[in-house]
Every structure is written in C-alpha cells, then in structure tokens.
Design a protein around this motif. Structure first.
Motif, short mmCIF file in Angstrom:
data_model
loop_
_atom_site.label_atom_id
_atom_site.label_comp_id
_atom_site.label_asym_id
_atom_site.label_seq_id
_atom_site.Cartn_x
_atom_site.Cartn_y
_atom_site.Cartn_z
N HIS A 119 4.80 -0.51 19.48
CA HIS A 119 3.68 -0.14 18.61
C HIS A 119 2.91 1.07 19.14
N LEU A 120 3.16 1.43 20.40
CA LEU A 120 2.47 2.58 20.99
C LEU A 120 3.09 3.90 20.57
N LEU A 121 4.33 3.85 20.04
CA LEU A 121 5.02 5.06 19.64
C LEU A 121 4.54 5.53 18.27
N THR A 122 4.47 6.83 18.09
CA THR A 122 4.11 7.40 16.80
C THR A 122 5.38 7.77 16.05
N LEU A 123 6.03 6.75 15.47
CA LEU A 123 7.27 6.96 14.75
C LEU A 123 7.07 6.70 13.27
N GLY A 124 7.96 7.27 12.47
CA GLY A 124 7.94 7.03 11.04
C GLY A 124 8.44 5.63 10.73
N PRO A 125 8.25 5.15 9.49
CA PRO A 125 8.67 3.78 9.12
C PRO A 125 10.15 3.52 9.34
N ALA A 126 11.00 4.49 8.98
CA ALA A 126 12.45 4.29 9.12
C ALA A 126 12.86 4.19 10.58
#
Length: 224
Positions: A119-126
């Motif tokens: 949850h700490l990563l800034t990733l897109g939904p996919a």
C-alpha cells in the motif's frame, strides 16, 4: 493508596516495557533467518557525452550513460519483519587525485516491497492488482525478490568532480541493497559474513574503460 495517575503511570510503564521486549525479539529474529543474496551485472553499452547533464547545470561537462543487464535474487532477504528492500547499482572508478579514494555514483535504483507494504507504493490500479495477485496463497512470493533486466537504461547519468570522464579506466558496476525492516535497524550490503548472513555473491562487473568523446562533424562534411 495509589492515586489514579500513579496507577496509569504504572500500567503505561509496564506496557512500554513489554512493547520494547517484543520489538527487540522481532528485530533479533532477523539474525536467525539466513540471507543468501546473489547478483550478476554486465555492461551492455557505454556512451560519454559533453553537455549539461542536468537542467540546473550551469556549465557543460562530460557525463556517461551506461546500459547494463542485471540478474539478481534477493528473495532470501524477505522475512516476516521485512518492510521493503532498496536495491541500487553504482558505477565506481579510481580517483585521479588519491589512490585511497574511489569515485562512485548511482546509475539505477528500485524498491521491492513485501506484501504487507504494497500500500506504500504509488502504483496504478492495474499494476497494484497484479502485485497483490502475486502474493496470494503465500506469505511472501519468492519471485518478488528476483530481478531480471536486459539492456536496462540508467536512471541517472554519472559525472565527475573534474568535469571529465572520457577514457577513464578501471570503471566497475556494483550492486548494493538495503533491507528496511518493520522493527529494527537498517542493514546494508555486508562486507563480510555474519552468522547466517552471507556476503552478496557476485554483484560486480568486470572493469571497463569509458570511451572517448565522439569527434564533432565539421561544417564541410555536413554540407557535402
């Protein structure tokens, strides 16, 4: 009779003592988990350019772009106390003013999180959905700690304090890592074996020389 405040202080003191002991046991558990990381890094292409390496640079200087291939296995660094692993590749070369000093600059880095820290990563939904799927059914998927890069572009170009890099000899690429636990101290790439923690196997390229600057084409050659 103890007052309410004194009783609250005693309870709080007991709680912090227990919490400290539990935290110390969690941090100490890392020492009994074996660490056997390995890495192989190969230089694929090197270019030396003269210009402004950064938009904020005030003058032109020589800087190098180094492409590389990396195969690494850091899966043994993941334990139940591992929050994330910071992996980076640096270029090191001898210092021209002192034989005891070495110039070193980072050219690429990445962060590998444990499932509990995704949850700490800034990733897109996919990308996040794919990452969460990789950890289903297992506490930590071993593939998380494995890196396979082919002809990877550097994130950062390297420069020298002297402003000159062309034809520099004895340059090597090195792989480093930093384990960031949930509880405990940060641990860096060990230089010697410590208990069940082994040194990084491999992780250093063969020495190579940076190429010379390409000569500029003359105006007459451009006209022809």
């Amino acid at each position: 009779m103890h007052s309410t405040i004194v009783r609250a202080q005693n309870v709080f003191g007991f709680f912090t003592t227990v919490a400290f002991i539990i935290a110390a046991l969690i941090a100490g558990s890392d020492l009994i988990a074996p660490r056997t990381p390995s890495a192989s890094v190969l230089v694929k292409d090197v270019q030396v350019v003269r210009g402004r390496p950064h938009y904020y640079s005030s003058k032109k200087e020589e800087y190098a772009h180094i492409r590389f291939s990396l195969s690494a296995d850091f899966s043994s660094l993941f334990t139940w106390n591992t929050k994330q692993i910071f992996v980076y590749v640096s270029a090191a070369w001898p210092n021209s003013t002192s034989s005891e000093l070495v110039n070193e600059a980072v050219i690429w880095d990445t962060i590998i999180t444990s499932p509990s820290a995704d949850h700490l990563l800034t990733l897109g939904p996919a990308a996040m959905k794919k990452l969460l799927k990789s950890s289903q059914g297992k506490s930590i998927d071993p593939s998380r700690g494995k890196i396979e890069l082919k002809n990877q572009k550097p994130k950062y170009q390297i420069t020298s304090p002297t402003g000159k890099l062309a034809e520099t000899d004895g340059v090597v690429l090195k792989v480093h890592y930093n384990v960031q636990p949930w509880v405990g101290v940060l641990t860096w790439t060990p230089q010697m074996e410590f208990g069940k923690w082994e040194k990084l196997k491999g992780g250093e390229s063969k020495a190579f020389q940076l190429p010379a600057l390409k000569p500029k084409k003359s105006n007459s050659a451009n006209k022809s």
